[in-house]
Design a protein around this motif. Sequence first.
Motif, PDB file in Angstrom:
ATOM      1  N   ILE A 154       0.956  15.958   7.205  1.00 25.47           N
ATOM      2  CA  ILE A 154       1.266  16.363   5.832  1.00 25.47           C
ATOM      3  C   ILE A 154       0.343  17.475   5.342  1.00 25.47           C
ATOM      4  O   ILE A 154       0.620  18.090   4.316  1.00 25.47           O
ATOM      5  CB  ILE A 154       1.170  15.171   4.861  1.00 25.47           C
ATOM      6  CG1 ILE A 154      -0.283  14.728   4.671  1.00 25.47           C
ATOM      7  CG2 ILE A 154       2.047  14.025   5.319  1.00 25.47           C
ATOM      8  CD1 ILE A 154      -0.488  13.717   3.564  1.00 25.47           C
ATOM      9  N   PHE A 155      -0.753  17.765   6.019  1.00 21.71           N
ATOM     10  CA  PHE A 155      -1.732  18.712   5.483  1.00 21.71           C
ATOM     11  C   PHE A 155      -1.258  20.152   5.633  1.00 21.71           C
ATOM     12  O   PHE A 155      -0.732  20.538   6.673  1.00 21.71           O
ATOM     13  CB  PHE A 155      -3.074  18.572   6.210  1.00 21.71           C
ATOM     14  CG  PHE A 155      -3.758  17.258   5.998  1.00 21.71           C
ATOM     15  CD1 PHE A 155      -3.389  16.418   4.963  1.00 21.71           C
ATOM     16  CD2 PHE A 155      -4.760  16.849   6.827  1.00 21.71           C
ATOM     17  CE1 PHE A 155      -4.011  15.202   4.765  1.00 21.71           C
ATOM     18  CE2 PHE A 155      -5.399  15.636   6.650  1.00 21.71           C
ATOM     19  CZ  PHE A 155      -5.022  14.815   5.611  1.00 21.71           C
ATOM     20  N   PRO A 156      -1.478  20.989   4.615  1.00 23.41           N
ATOM     21  CA  PRO A 156      -1.164  22.414   4.737  1.00 23.41           C
ATOM     22  C   PRO A 156      -2.259  23.136   5.517  1.00 23.41           C
ATOM     23  O   PRO A 156      -3.398  23.223   5.088  1.00 23.41           O
ATOM     24  CB  PRO A 156      -1.116  22.891   3.284  1.00 23.41           C
ATOM     25  CG  PRO A 156      -2.051  21.971   2.564  1.00 23.41           C
ATOM     26  CD  PRO A 156      -1.979  20.641   3.278  1.00 23.41           C
ATOM     27  N   VAL A 157      -1.934  23.636   6.689  1.00 25.39           N
ATOM     28  CA  VAL A 157      -2.932  24.274   7.549  1.00 25.39           C
ATOM     29  C   VAL A 157      -3.384  25.619   6.970  1.00 25.39           C
ATOM     30  O   VAL A 157      -4.506  26.056   7.197  1.00 25.39           O
ATOM     31  CB  VAL A 157      -2.359  24.456   8.964  1.00 25.39           C
ATOM     32  CG1 VAL A 157      -3.364  25.151   9.883  1.00 25.39           C
ATOM     33  CG2 VAL A 157      -1.969  23.107   9.542  1.00 25.39           C
ATOM     34  N   ALA A 207      -0.111  27.840  -1.750  1.00 25.42           N
ATOM     35  CA  ALA A 207       0.053  27.945  -0.300  1.00 25.42           C
ATOM     36  C   ALA A 207       1.255  27.141   0.130  1.00 25.42           C
ATOM     37  O   ALA A 207       1.683  26.203  -0.559  1.00 25.42           O
ATOM     38  CB  ALA A 207      -1.198  27.455   0.424  1.00 25.42           C
ATOM     39  N   GLY A 208       1.811  27.497   1.275  1.00 28.61           N
ATOM     40  CA  GLY A 208       2.933  26.767   1.831  1.00 28.61           C
ATOM     41  C   GLY A 208       2.996  26.909   3.334  1.00 28.61           C
ATOM     42  O   GLY A 208       2.552  27.926   3.889  1.00 28.61           O
ATOM     43  N   ASP A 209       3.535  25.900   3.999  1.00 32.44           N
ATOM     44  CA  ASP A 209       3.665  25.885   5.458  1.00 32.44           C
ATOM     45  C   ASP A 209       5.072  25.449   5.839  1.00 32.44           C
ATOM     46  O   ASP A 209       5.683  24.620   5.169  1.00 32.44           O
ATOM     47  CB  ASP A 209       2.688  24.887   6.095  1.00 32.44           C
ATOM     48  CG  ASP A 209       1.259  25.392   6.156  1.00 32.44           C
ATOM     49  OD1 ASP A 209       1.011  26.522   5.714  1.00 32.44           O
ATOM     50  OD2 ASP A 209       0.404  24.635   6.649  1.00 32.44           O
ATOM     51  N   PHE A 210       5.541  26.022   6.941  1.00 35.01           N
ATOM     52  CA  PHE A 210       6.737  25.511   7.611  1.00 35.01           C
ATOM     53  C   PHE A 210       6.426  25.399   9.088  1.00 35.01           C
ATOM     54  O   PHE A 210       5.885  26.333   9.689  1.00 35.01           O
ATOM     55  CB  PHE A 210       7.946  26.428   7.413  1.00 35.01           C
ATOM     56  CG  PHE A 210       9.106  26.080   8.320  1.00 35.01           C
ATOM     57  CD1 PHE A 210       9.930  25.007   8.013  1.00 35.01           C
ATOM     58  CD2 PHE A 210       9.343  26.801   9.483  1.00 35.01           C
ATOM     59  CE1 PHE A 210      10.983  24.666   8.854  1.00 35.01           C
ATOM     60  CE2 PHE A 210      10.392  26.469  10.326  1.00 35.01           C
ATOM     61  CZ  PHE A 210      11.220  25.398  10.004  1.00 35.01           C
ATOM     62  N   PHE A 211       6.739  24.250   9.664  1.00 35.18           N
ATOM     63  CA  PHE A 211       6.451  24.002  11.079  1.00 35.18           C
ATOM     64  C   PHE A 211       7.615  23.227  11.673  1.00 35.18           C
ATOM     65  O   PHE A 211       8.147  22.314  11.046  1.00 35.18           O
ATOM     66  CB  PHE A 211       5.155  23.191  11.209  1.00 35.18           C
ATOM     67  CG  PHE A 211       4.919  22.618  12.580  1.00 35.18           C
ATOM     68  CD1 PHE A 211       4.158  23.304  13.504  1.00 35.18           C
ATOM     69  CD2 PHE A 211       5.456  21.386  12.944  1.00 35.18           C
ATOM     70  CE1 PHE A 211       3.938  22.776  14.771  1.00 35.18           C
ATOM     71  CE2 PHE A 211       5.235  20.855  14.207  1.00 35.18           C
ATOM     72  CZ  PHE A 211       4.472  21.556  15.121  1.00 35.18           C
ATOM     73  N   ARG A 212       7.981  23.588  12.892  1.00 34.41           N
ATOM     74  CA  ARG A 212       9.017  22.821  13.580  1.00 34.41           C
ATOM     75  C   ARG A 212       8.742  22.848  15.084  1.00 34.41           C
ATOM     76  O   ARG A 212       8.428  23.899  15.639  1.00 34.41           O
ATOM     77  CB  ARG A 212      10.403  23.381  13.304  1.00 34.41           C
ATOM     78  CG  ARG A 212      11.521  22.737  14.156  1.00 34.41           C
ATOM     79  CD  ARG A 212      12.891  23.223  13.744  1.00 34.41           C
ATOM     80  NE  ARG A 212      13.264  22.692  12.441  1.00 34.41           N
ATOM     81  CZ  ARG A 212      14.167  23.238  11.638  1.00 34.41           C
ATOM     82  NH1 ARG A 212      14.772  24.358  12.001  1.00 34.41           N
ATOM     83  NH2 ARG A 212      14.463  22.690  10.473  1.00 34.41           N
ATOM     84  N   ASN A 213       8.820  21.684  15.708  1.00 27.86           N
ATOM     85  CA  ASN A 213       8.937  21.693  17.169  1.00 27.86           C
ATOM     86  C   ASN A 213      10.285  21.092  17.522  1.00 27.86           C
ATOM     87  O   ASN A 213      10.763  20.175  16.869  1.00 27.86           O
ATOM     88  CB  ASN A 213       7.777  20.961  17.858  1.00 27.86           C
ATOM     89  CG  ASN A 213       7.812  19.457  17.668  1.00 27.86           C
ATOM     90  OD1 ASN A 213       8.860  18.834  17.777  1.00 27.86           O
ATOM     91  ND2 ASN A 213       6.667  18.865  17.388  1.00 27.86           N
ATOM     92  N   ILE A 269       9.955  17.316  15.281  1.00 25.94           N
ATOM     93  CA  ILE A 269       9.243  17.222  14.009  1.00 25.94           C
ATOM     94  C   ILE A 269       9.447  18.504  13.209  1.00 25.94           C
ATOM     95  O   ILE A 269       9.282  19.608  13.733  1.00 25.94           O
ATOM     96  CB  ILE A 269       7.734  16.992  14.221  1.00 25.94           C
ATOM     97  CG1 ILE A 269       7.487  15.699  15.005  1.00 25.94           C
ATOM     98  CG2 ILE A 269       7.003  16.924  12.873  1.00 25.94           C
ATOM     99  CD1 ILE A 269       6.033  15.456  15.328  1.00 25.94           C
ATOM    100  N   THR A 270       9.819  18.356  11.959  1.00 23.20           N
ATOM    101  CA  THR A 270       9.905  19.485  11.032  1.00 23.20           C
ATOM    102  C   THR A 270       9.034  19.163   9.824  1.00 23.20           C
ATOM    103  O   THR A 270       9.133  18.060   9.267  1.00 23.20           O
ATOM    104  CB  THR A 270      11.352  19.732  10.574  1.00 23.20           C
ATOM    105  OG1 THR A 270      12.166  19.973  11.724  1.00 23.20           O
ATOM    106  CG2 THR A 270      11.427  20.926   9.635  1.00 23.20           C
ATOM    107  N   ARG A 271       8.176  20.102   9.446  1.00 23.61           N
ATOM    108  CA  ARG A 271       7.257  19.856   8.334  1.00 23.61           C
ATOM    109  C   ARG A 271       7.334  20.991   7.323  1.00 23.61           C
ATOM    110  O   ARG A 271       7.328  22.168   7.679  1.00 23.61           O
ATOM    111  CB  ARG A 271       5.817  19.756   8.837  1.00 23.61           C
ATOM    112  CG  ARG A 271       4.816  19.404   7.735  1.00 23.61           C
ATOM    113  CD  ARG A 271       3.376  19.644   8.183  1.00 23.61           C
ATOM    114  NE  ARG A 271       3.057  21.060   8.243  1.00 23.61           N
ATOM    115  CZ  ARG A 271       2.423  21.650   9.263  1.00 23.61           C
ATOM    116  NH1 ARG A 271       2.092  20.950  10.312  1.00 23.61           N
ATOM    117  NH2 ARG A 271       2.160  22.944   9.233  1.00 23.61           N
ATOM    118  N   TYR A 272       7.403  20.610   6.054  1.00 24.85           N
ATOM    119  CA  TYR A 272       7.280  21.542   4.945  1.00 24.85           C
ATOM    120  C   TYR A 272       6.109  21.053   4.089  1.00 24.85           C
ATOM    121  O   TYR A 272       5.998  19.859   3.804  1.00 24.85           O
ATOM    122  CB  TYR A 272       8.543  21.566   4.085  1.00 24.85           C
ATOM    123  CG  TYR A 272       9.847  21.710   4.837  1.00 24.85           C
ATOM    124  CD1 TYR A 272      10.431  22.953   5.044  1.00 24.85           C
ATOM    125  CD2 TYR A 272      10.512  20.582   5.337  1.00 24.85           C
ATOM    126  CE1 TYR A 272      11.639  23.082   5.723  1.00 24.85           C
ATOM    127  CE2 TYR A 272      11.705  20.694   6.027  1.00 24.85           C
ATOM    128  CZ  TYR A 272      12.266  21.945   6.209  1.00 24.85           C
ATOM    129  OH  TYR A 272      13.453  22.066   6.883  1.00 24.85           O
TER     130      TYR A 272
END
Length: 945
Positions: free
Chosen positions: A154-157, A231-237, A338-341
């Motif tokens: 959950i942390f914004p990198v 700040a914002g992050d988007f991550f997906r594997n 995994i998809t993270r916003y």
Amino acid sequence: MKRTISVSTRLRPSAWLAGSSAAALALPLIAIASPAGAQVASPAPAAAAESDTRYDDNREITVTGSRLRTGFTAPTPVTAIGDAQIESRALNTVAELNYEIPQLRINQNIGRSSEPVGQNVADLRALGSARTLLLLDGRRLAATSPFGGIDTNIFPVSLINGVEVVTGGASAAYGSDAVAGVINFSIDKNFEGLKVDASYGQSKYDDFHRPVISAAAGKSFLDDRLHVTVAGDFFRNTGQTRVASRPWGRRNSVLFNNLGYTPTNGQTKNFIADGATFSRMTFGGLIVAPATSPLYGIQFGPNGTPQPFVYGNRINTVFQLGGQGDSIEDEGNIMPRITRYSGYGRLSYEASDSLSFWSELLWSRVEVQSDLAPNYDSGTLTIRRDNAFLPTSIRDIMTANNIPSFSFGRMNLEDGFSENNSVTRAMRYAAGAEGKFGDGWSWDAFVQRSDNRFRQESVNNRIQANWFAGVDSVISPLTGQPVCRINADASTANDNPACVPINVFGVGSISQAALDWYRGTSFYAAKMRQNAAGLNVAGTPFATWAGDVSLAFGGEYRRETINSVSDAVSLVSGWRSINQQPFSGKLNVKEVYAEVGVPLAKDARFAKSLELNGAIRYADYSSSGGVTTWKVGLNYSPISDIRFRGTLSRDIRAANINELFSGRNQVINTIVDPRDNVANFVTQLTGGNPALDPEKADTKAVGVVLQPGFVPGLSVSLDYYSIKIKDAITSVPAQTIVDNCLKLGIDSFCPFVELDGAGKISRVTATLINTQTVKTSGVDFEAAYRRPVEWFGQSDGTIGARLLVTYVHDLKLTTSGVTIDYVGDLATDYSGQPRWKANFDLTYAGGPLKLGAYVRYIGSGKFRSFYIDDVDLPADQNHVKGRAYVDLSAAYKITDAIELYGKIDNLFNNAPPIIPNNIVQPTVSNSQMFDKIGRFYVAGVRLKL
């Protein structure tokens, strides 16, 4: 405007530089061993510094190692990672930091369906994530799932500018849960400008892809008194990678339970075997009646045609070797999808030089998808002679031999693979104020609320009652068509007009109407809420002959609640798997603490410095009452180049809401009966216990820190630790419960083992209890060396090297007098830790170019640390070789604002060890410690304005 950046000692830069032999170092901000024995950040030289306004000489350095803020060196070992290191490693998730710190155990759930798949929790010393306190900017986070634990996904990198790890008990300073240590993630709250980081990762096999984009912006207004950061992050594997896509995953390897074992025949109870297939079920169905029956070994092919099944030469209750059979092992996942916003916003206002206010919001959504084995019956279905779909030739054999029914096994490919999907939404609101008063005193206060949501769905699950009712079909005497027996028998009380008869003979025989009748989606949803408020005060009340006495004190209040619900079928445990039971619970805690640092000597004949540190905390838990924790520490430097340190503490952990109140949850797994060495599928129940008492841990740590003046740039530390936990809260593994009762004859475990009428194990209850002790001890070693380098006679940059090593001497769990040492246990997902782990980094930074080479070593161990060689497993198979992974990175600034970078992880494409389990869909490499993706390429671009 003063900026604040968290690293690992509570010294201001001027105080540290004045007394350090490493003061001549000129480095980018990166973790090195400090004279505090932790990690400290040194400011960069003009030639190598980045044009980043965060790194100015007015910043104040703070740490999680102590709450004291001025003039004190913490005796507790702390390891830190700075934002330059995060950038150089191109880390896209907080979970990847687990690989950077050897004391952290890799702890991502990649397949346990009874817990949130994909969740990654922090676990220091392999003592369990519940014993590691996780902080974000020094404040607690609420649980992200009702099962306990905080998902670091959950942390914004994008705004993390440092991570500090206190590798020792810290309950007196930070409260419950800090038994193994504390991990604090620091957010860059005063970022100025705009930065964007976009990257794309791809595996060597082109089947695992990872797009990532993060951005942050910060701006000051009103003469720098008002600051806004977003700040914002988007991550997906992409995940869901088939294990058969890897050369090491194509062998159908299983842990084979050897039914032929006897104590005297020279065979082993188990062995790792390749080429395993199912022995009691096929995709079209298999009759597994006793071997004396004429029906034994008949399978059903296309259109339900009976065919002979060729058995292998080695058979157990799940698998066989040789012969003819089916397997779904190739379809097993390497990783979930995994998809993270995530998003973050902060507003701060400096009302005066001595008073400021702030507010912030953290939001995150994590979506996880993972598939599991289709629904199956491993020889446990009963088919009667009058079954509506039974081929005539089989019915004739049954009639001729007076066989009323037979046992049947089938895997339902028609059902589709089951899915275990989850969504986690985290929301944290906080506001606070901080200020100064008097002569060097400071204070801060905050209020905080967390509202987290969790939902888990099991798609393509099976309603058992509907399934069995539909399989038990007959020909209706009224219509001549197949109907469910419940609708054709004499009783009307059990009628169900919706029941659809199910044809289980042959691949593809199950109709869509039947699928709609028994297949469905189970769900479990929970709301986790935490309200917290705290006040901290720190200063120097007076001085001794050796310097200022440092004092910190304060208090905190927390109230936590969990409310969960599940579907109606789960409430009656009606699904084939999962059946999560809802629960509700709440607890609150009131805490007060004080910490003091007392200098006893300075520049004396016998000591360059001598400092005493002490802390005490009283916490009153609504669930278990009051408890006191304390810590005493000492720093002693006979000369400026060497410092000895030591701490002794009593730490505690009170049971969390899940451990206290969770309902009984059901999972099905294989259990080996030690009476005959036969493995069977057994229902296992887990759940909470409201009578749990707080754990109590005694922690000892002693160490030495060296910074020799004759080797500028070198820092070395060596620390011994010992942690002993009494009344440890744990769920004893079901297999251990069975072995302790039926093999070792320990009566206290037998009430948890249920036998059926035939004397077979039918159910094991593994609820949480306060066991006797958990003990671990070992040694941590850190060394760092950094120096400026010259090319062609001109200073051009710096070269740095860092080595982190941890050695685990023991990791023991003792229950009812039975002790198991999990050191070197590499097969389990949740217990073991290698005896040796190490990380080595070699970096260069100069001008526009940065280069890095990294080696991560995971030591050798055992398949199971408690297996006896050549009894439980062949000696060569019980030994698991270690692995060394080499990663490379490079970055180049093409302009002051644009930087291109790339990295290669697992350069030599090292395969994981083959350490499988014996479930229906075995995990070929049943350990989270080893890389399963293989060589992985990342390319990206950073923009900073």
